[in-house]
Design a protein around this motif. Structure first.
Motif, PDB file in Angstrom:
ATOM      1  N   UNK A   1      35.634  32.440  46.296  1.00 56.84           N
ATOM      2  CA  UNK A   1      36.627  32.488  45.584  1.00 56.84           C
ATOM      3  C   UNK A   1      37.000  32.972  43.964  1.00 56.84           C
ATOM      4  N   UNK A   2      37.735  33.701  43.615  1.00 56.22           N
ATOM      5  CA  UNK A   2      37.157  34.382  41.836  1.00 56.22           C
ATOM      6  C   UNK A   2      38.425  33.569  41.111  1.00 56.22           C
ATOM      7  N   UNK A   3      37.661  33.753  39.765  1.00 55.42           N
ATOM      8  CA  UNK A   3      38.381  33.235  38.750  1.00 55.42           C
ATOM      9  C   UNK A   3      39.344  34.182  38.092  1.00 55.42           C
ATOM     10  N   UNK A   4      40.995  33.916  38.264  1.00 52.80           N
ATOM     11  CA  UNK A   4      41.944  34.916  38.293  1.00 52.80           C
ATOM     12  C   UNK A   4      42.273  34.839  36.407  1.00 52.80           C
ATOM     13  N   UNK A   5      40.928  35.719  36.158  1.00 52.40           N
ATOM     14  CA  UNK A   5      41.627  35.952  34.530  1.00 52.40           C
ATOM     15  C   UNK A   5      42.312  37.111  34.066  1.00 52.40           C
ATOM     16  N   UNK A   6      43.220  37.675  34.695  1.00 57.10           N
ATOM     17  CA  UNK A   6      44.213  38.682  34.062  1.00 57.10           C
ATOM     18  C   UNK A   6      45.083  38.320  35.442  1.00 57.10           C
ATOM     19  N   UNK A   7      46.303  38.790  35.089  1.00 53.24           N
ATOM     20  CA  UNK A   7      47.056  38.911  35.826  1.00 53.24           C
ATOM     21  C   UNK A   7      47.976  40.673  35.830  1.00 53.24           C
ATOM     22  N   UNK A   8      48.030  41.862  36.312  1.00 53.64           N
ATOM     23  CA  UNK A   8      48.917  42.698  36.443  1.00 53.64           C
ATOM     24  C   UNK A   8      50.131  42.897  36.291  1.00 53.64           C
ATOM     25  N   UNK A   9      50.475  43.634  35.097  1.00 59.15           N
ATOM     26  CA  UNK A   9      51.736  43.314  35.038  1.00 59.15           C
ATOM     27  C   UNK A   9      52.548  44.816  34.268  1.00 59.15           C
ATOM     28  N   UNK A  10      53.532  45.053  35.358  1.00 59.48           N
ATOM     29  CA  UNK A  10      54.543  46.831  33.931  1.00 59.48           C
ATOM     30  C   UNK A  10      54.475  46.500  32.588  1.00 59.48           C
ATOM     31  N   UNK A  11      53.417  46.956  31.919  1.00 56.67           N
ATOM     32  CA  UNK A  11      54.155  47.057  30.471  1.00 56.67           C
ATOM     33  C   UNK A  11      55.327  48.456  29.866  1.00 56.67           C
ATOM     34  N   UNK A  12      55.161  49.501  30.001  1.00 58.31           N
ATOM     35  CA  UNK A  12      55.913  50.527  30.108  1.00 58.31           C
ATOM     36  C   UNK A  12      55.767  51.490  30.976  1.00 58.31           C
ATOM     37  N   UNK A  13      57.255  52.075  31.696  1.00 61.05           N
ATOM     38  CA  UNK A  13      57.555  52.840  32.435  1.00 61.05           C
ATOM     39  C   UNK A  13      58.478  53.949  31.658  1.00 61.05           C
ATOM     40  N   UNK A 260      26.750  37.665  33.107  1.00 63.71           N
ATOM     41  CA  UNK A 260      26.972  39.752  34.127  1.00 63.71           C
ATOM     42  C   UNK A 260      27.296  39.049  35.987  1.00 63.71           C
ATOM     43  N   UNK A 261      27.850  37.918  35.714  1.00 63.11           N
ATOM     44  CA  UNK A 261      28.397  37.561  36.660  1.00 63.11           C
ATOM     45  C   UNK A 261      29.930  38.043  37.635  1.00 63.11           C
ATOM     46  N   UNK A 262      30.286  38.916  38.675  1.00 67.00           N
ATOM     47  CA  UNK A 262      31.836  39.016  38.948  1.00 67.00           C
ATOM     48  C   UNK A 262      32.896  38.176  38.941  1.00 67.00           C
ATOM     49  N   UNK A 263      34.376  38.033  38.122  1.00 66.25           N
ATOM     50  CA  UNK A 263      34.626  37.177  38.344  1.00 66.25           C
ATOM     51  C   UNK A 263      35.718  37.517  38.671  1.00 66.25           C
ATOM     52  N   UNK A 264      36.203  38.772  38.802  1.00 70.83           N
ATOM     53  CA  UNK A 264      37.870  38.968  39.419  1.00 70.83           C
ATOM     54  C   UNK A 264      37.233  40.576  40.079  1.00 70.83           C
TER      55      UNK A 264
END
Length: 572
Positions: A1-13, A260-264
């Protein structure tokens, strides 16, 4: 199970032209296009409310923007377009000084000295490295050193106070700028014939070789373990306590700098990213669209770490985020509270006790996990923030048939949970913290109820060792009468300031109406109470003989000495 550090959102089109460079600083995003235009956007809000507003634009040339860099302390934006370097005001995109650096050769790439305490710029042209610094109030860049290069041009540059790092497709090398010209060159390590990447990390650099990243200090010495990506990166940037890497194949991987571990991992879906920004905003570009990797709150990240049992990592992030700020103490208490609650919900009660004891947790929050420890008169005074009680948590980990009573294993876990809560409450009570009367009543009644459940033989001693705030109407709720614990029941009434009710309990036992499971001598107990009441009325209180706390107003009617003696005998 990973840590959700970031959430991807559209900023500008639909930016005017394909995006070739992107940078950010604070609330501002800088976008360089294939038509030589640089756009400045203000970015506000969070989540679904995040918005962009175009603030300024400038045309740096007719060719694609090659590189952008912000020097925030000097309010400067550096633009590389068509081999020409322009220096602009970062807020208005208007030229500063002469606006451009005049050179006879096109600039291949550039870097700003790291750490960015001064306005110093390193430019690479064919065959040479040019070092510039700003002089005086005129904000004019002046060339102060030129370093000849005898190799092919470096694809990556980093300039520290004493060293110059060059990344080639075959290796990395470090030039010692403190040595007499020409500078001494040290070859660091080989490259697997891929484009080099050098990323600034606080007082370190991250040198990327294939799918491996090595941390070095500003003198080129390795400082910590390496990062391993699942594919070679295209871009690597630092955002908070993490490295964010855009990999070949368009996926994004987030690693912890600390260990240095993979988080997300962020899957690209149908998108094809070509850029990743540095700066305060983690921006991804794909064609004419910009996406934002929006960070979750640090405390939410820490909560996720704790739920995965990675408490030490969470503490390191806490220290790196707030360690040198005025917020640290309050954030540390918040972290201790959160960690204790999460561990409690995971049934790691012994680990939770230490955190909760120092967190300043409202004791009612913990007690509310145990509905059967809350007396009726207090239930409406507090609303639990947690949707599930301790029985639900135990059944979730140790399942049984729906609707069935707790089995032996579950009951054993319930006893463990009560014991852990008892330890926390005793600690809070012994520390004499400034709780309200209602909070004290919650604590005291929960302590007594746990003793009734698990250690009834310790009730009397516990009541004699400390003052208890007991709502009189809830004394019978403790269940002492049902358990035939009449000596303890009388002691509780005395602690609640109700000696008449204690006398009534002794009378029930003395007259045979009730049989006590505890050793109880009603006559002796009654005589002792009468002596104590008479002493309290005749002598001032002292620390060794505190007065009996009477809940009712007025005085307790005492018989004369002779009547008291004869009455005691007659009661037999």
């Amino acid at each position: 199970m990973s840590i959700e550090v970031f959430e991807l959102r559209t900023l500008l089109s639909d930016t005017p032209g394909k995006i070739c460079a992107v940078e950010s600083w604070g609330e501002y995003a800088y976008v360089g296009t294939s038509t030589g235009v640089v756009l400045l956007y203000w970015v506000g809000g969070e989540g679904d409310e995040r918005t962009c507003r175009l603030e300024a634009r400038t045309e740096a040339g007719k060719k694609p923007i090659q590189q952008l860099a912000v020097i925030g302390d000097f309010a400067v934006l550096i633009i590389l377009c068509g081999g020409r370097v322009s220096v602009m005001n970062m807020y208005s995109l208007k030229p500063k000084g002469n606006g451009t650096i005049a050179l006879s050769k096109p600039v291949l790439n550039f870097c700003v000295q790291h750490p960015r305490r001064f306005f110093r710029l390193c430019l690479q042209v064919q065959g040479a490295i040019l070092l510039y610094e700003i002089l005086g109030a005129s904000e004019q860049l002046s060339l102060y050193r030129e370093i000849p290069l005898r190799r092919e041009w470096a694809r990556a540059l980093a300039w520290t106070p004493r060293k110059l790092f060059l990344g080639h497709t075959s290796d990395y090398e470090m030039h010692d700028l403190t040595s007499p010209p020409p500078p001494a060159v040290t070859r660091l390590f080989d490259m697997p014939q891929r484009a080099p990447i050098i990323t600034e990390v606080a007082d370190e650099l991250l040198l990327v070789s294939g799918n491996i990243g090595l941390f070095v200090n500003l003198e080129g010495q390795i400082t910590r373990g390496s990062i391993a990506w699942s594919a070679p990166p295209v871009n690597v940037e630092v955002h908070g306590a993490y490295t964010v890497a855009l990999l070949e194949g368009d996926s994004v991987e987030v690693h912890s700098i600390q260990n240095q571990k993979l988080v997300q991992q962020v899957a690209p879906g149908d998108l094809h990213y070509n850029l990743l920004s540095c700066g305060s905003l983690a921006l991804l570009a794909a064609g004419t669209t910009i996406y934002c990797l929006e960070s979750t709150s640090v405390m939410e990240q820490l909560r996720q770490y704790v739920k995965l049992g990675r408490v030490d990592e969470a503490m390191e992030i806490l220290k790196s985020t707030w360690g040198n700020t005025r917020e640290f103490d309050s954030r540390l208490r918040e972290f201790h509270h959160m960690t204790g609650i999460v561990l409690f919900q995971k049934l790691a009660w012994n680990d939770a006790v230490g955190y909760l004891s120092v967190a300043g947790t409202d004791p009612r929050e913990l007690i509310s996990f145990f509905p059967d420890l809350i007396p009726p008169s207090l239930r409406s005074s507090y609303q639990s923030p947690h949707p599930h009680d301790i029985e639900y948590l135990i059944r979730r980990v140790y399942p049984s048939a729906p609707g069935s009573p707790l089995n032996e294993e579950q009951l054993a876990k319930m006893r463990e949970a009560r014991s852990a809560l008892f330890a926390v409450l005793q600690n809070l009570k012994n520390r004499s913290l400034s709780f309200s009367l209602i909070q004290k009543q919650w604590i005291d009644m929960a302590i007594l109820k746990i003793l009734v459940y698990q250690k009834p033989n310790e009730l009397s001693d516990t009541l004699s060792e400390a003052k208890f705030d007991i709502p009189t109407m809830d004394v019978e709720w403790l269940g002492l009468r049902e358990a035939s614990l009449f000596r303890s029941l009388a002691d509780v009434y005395l602690a609640a300031g109700e000696p008449l009710k204690a006398l009534q309990v002794w009378k029930e036992v003395g007259t045979g109406k009730a049989e006590s499971a505890e050793e109880l001598k009603p006559l002796e107990a009654t005589a002792a109470l009468l002596r104590r009441l008479r002493r309290d009325q005749r002598a001032p209180a002292d620390s060794h003989h505190p007065p009996l706390q009477l809940r009712r107003s007025g005085t307790f009617p005492l018989p004369s000495t002779s009547t008291a003696s004869s009455g005691t005998g007659a009661g037999a």
